[in-house]
Design a protein around this motif. Structure first.
Motif, mmCIF file in Angstrom:
data_model
loop_
_atom_site.group_PDB
_atom_site.id
_atom_site.type_symbol
_atom_site.label_atom_id
_atom_site.label_comp_id
_atom_site.label_asym_id
_atom_site.label_seq_id
_atom_site.Cartn_x
_atom_site.Cartn_y
_atom_site.Cartn_z
ATOM 1 N N GLY A 1 -68.633 46.671 37.936
ATOM 2 C CA GLY A 1 -67.956 46.553 36.649
ATOM 3 C C GLY A 1 -67.041 45.346 36.585
ATOM 4 N N LEU A 2 -66.298 45.105 37.655
ATOM 5 C CA LEU A 2 -65.411 43.940 37.699
ATOM 6 C C LEU A 2 -66.216 42.651 37.613
ATOM 7 C CD1 LEU A 2 -62.460 42.892 38.169
ATOM 8 C CD2 LEU A 2 -63.097 42.705 40.582
ATOM 9 N N THR A 3 -67.335 42.609 38.321
ATOM 10 C CA THR A 3 -68.190 41.422 38.306
ATOM 11 C C THR A 3 -68.675 41.111 36.890
ATOM 12 O OG1 THR A 3 -68.922 41.794 40.588
ATOM 13 C CG2 THR A 3 -70.355 40.464 39.179
ATOM 14 N N LEU B 1 -68.016 37.404 32.166
ATOM 15 C CA LEU B 1 -67.867 37.118 30.741
ATOM 16 C C LEU B 1 -66.497 36.514 30.430
ATOM 17 C CD1 LEU B 1 -69.476 40.361 29.267
ATOM 18 C CD2 LEU B 1 -70.476 38.070 29.292
ATOM 19 N N GLU B 2 -65.459 37.099 31.009
ATOM 20 C CA GLU B 2 -64.099 36.666 30.682
ATOM 21 C C GLU B 2 -63.798 35.263 31.183
ATOM 22 O OE1 GLU B 2 -59.522 38.121 31.589
ATOM 23 O OE2 GLU B 2 -61.159 39.575 31.682
ATOM 24 N N TRP B 3 -64.314 34.916 32.361
ATOM 25 C CA TRP B 3 -63.979 33.622 32.961
ATOM 26 C C TRP B 3 -64.930 32.499 32.573
ATOM 27 C CZ3 TRP B 3 -62.085 34.735 38.671
ATOM 28 C CH2 TRP B 3 -60.820 35.317 38.598
ATOM 29 N N ARG C 1 -68.178 31.094 37.341
ATOM 30 C CA ARG C 1 -69.224 32.114 37.353
ATOM 31 C C ARG C 1 -68.851 33.219 38.338
ATOM 32 N NH1 ARG C 1 -74.347 29.844 39.298
ATOM 33 N NH2 ARG C 1 -73.053 28.300 40.338
ATOM 34 N N VAL C 2 -69.193 34.443 37.991
ATOM 35 C CA VAL C 2 -68.937 35.592 38.862
ATOM 36 C C VAL C 2 -70.219 36.408 38.965
ATOM 37 C CG1 VAL C 2 -67.495 37.618 39.292
ATOM 38 C CG2 VAL C 2 -66.528 35.640 38.085
ATOM 39 N N GLY C 3 -70.633 36.718 40.182
ATOM 40 C CA GLY C 3 -71.840 37.504 40.390
ATOM 41 C C GLY C 3 -71.698 38.379 41.619
ATOM 42 N N ASP C 4 -72.669 39.243 41.836
ATOM 43 C CA ASP C 4 -72.638 40.071 43.043
ATOM 44 C C ASP C 4 -74.024 40.174 43.655
ATOM 45 O OD1 ASP C 4 -74.026 42.015 41.581
ATOM 46 O OD2 ASP C 4 -72.265 43.230 41.187
#
Length: 254
Positions: free
Chosen positions: A156-158, A163-165, A171-174
């Motif tokens: 969920g945080l990812t 989207l927010e950043w 970029r944020v991924g997991d």
């Protein structure tokens, strides 16, 4: 030279990722609670920076980020949140303090490290966060309930931060692998039926290669291994009752 900071770097996936990125010309920073193992790995990787730190200690994490990024003009190309703990067993037979420890390290530790890294990521073109997720973040997995809960939080945080950043160019991924042959899995005293049926087909080096691919791709979630990729994508289309039935069969005892 691009740089990467890795939590949980002393062994397993973190250590293999450090070796891979170092071999491909990246500046590597290592964080872990195991000072001796960190020192040994840093000695193996010429020029690697390291400091022993507990990711649940917010001030220590802040200082560690500042120390590493000061060596790189205040920039951080890639944060790999790999630190985590796991405990297999029946939920009611695991002490509440152990459940809390899993959530503390896997969720709060990741939150604190990512929060402390923000200013350095924002200052770096092409910056990225890669979180260590899990196949158990797709559907709640029996006999690893609190670990599974922690990986739902990571998922969920990812999704939210990716989207927010966007407005900051970060970029944020997991990564979402099934079971991986690491000391964390090998040292368990209880074998979940899910593990027995699926087996352990991945090694730490396989996940390090997935980190490398993720560092070059736009994916938010990266399922690892063909079998789990099939489960992941079918799970996006299947009704919830079918996903529950599959997990029920995989985790059936006896």
């Amino acid at each position: 030279m691009p740089n990467i900071l890795i939590t949980g770097a002393a062994s397993g996936i973190g250590a293999e990722t450090a070796r891979l990125f170092h071999s491909r010309g990246w500046a590597v920073g290592l964080l872990d609670v195991d000072r001796d193992a960190l020192a040994g790995l840093a000695g193996e990787l010429d020029g690697a920076w390291y400091v022993a730190v507990d990711v649940t200690d917010a001030e220590a994490v802040r200082q560690a980020l500042a120390g590493f990024c000061a060596r790189h003009d205040g920039r951080l190309r890639l944060l790999f949140n790999c630190a985590g703990v796991l405990r297999f067993g029946h939920f009611e037979e695991i002490g509440l303090d152990e459940h809390a420890r899993i959530l503390d390290i896997n969720v709060r530790g990741l939150l604190q490290t990512t929060h402390a890294a923000f200013a350095y990521l924002k200052a770096t073109p092409g910056a990225q966060v890669i979180n260590m997720g899990s196949a158990s973040g797709l559907y709640g997995t029996p006999h690893m309930a609190s670990y599974s809960a922690s990986k739902f939080a990571v998922r969920g945080l990812t999704e939210a931060l990716d989207l927010e950043w966007r407005r900051h160019g970060i970029r944020v991924g997991d990564l979402m692998p099934p079971f991986v042959r690491t000391p964390m899995v090998d040292n368990q005293r209880f074998e979940p039926p899910t593990l027995r049926r699926l087996g352990v087909r991945l090694k730490a080096g396989d996940i390090a290669e997935a980190v490398w691919r993720q560092a070059r791709g736009p994916a938010v979630h990266r399922p690892v291994s063909w079998s789990f990729k099939l489960m992941y994508w079918s799970g996006q289309l299947s009704p919830s009752w079918l996903n529950r039935a599959v997990m029920g069969w995989l985790s059936r005892e006896g």
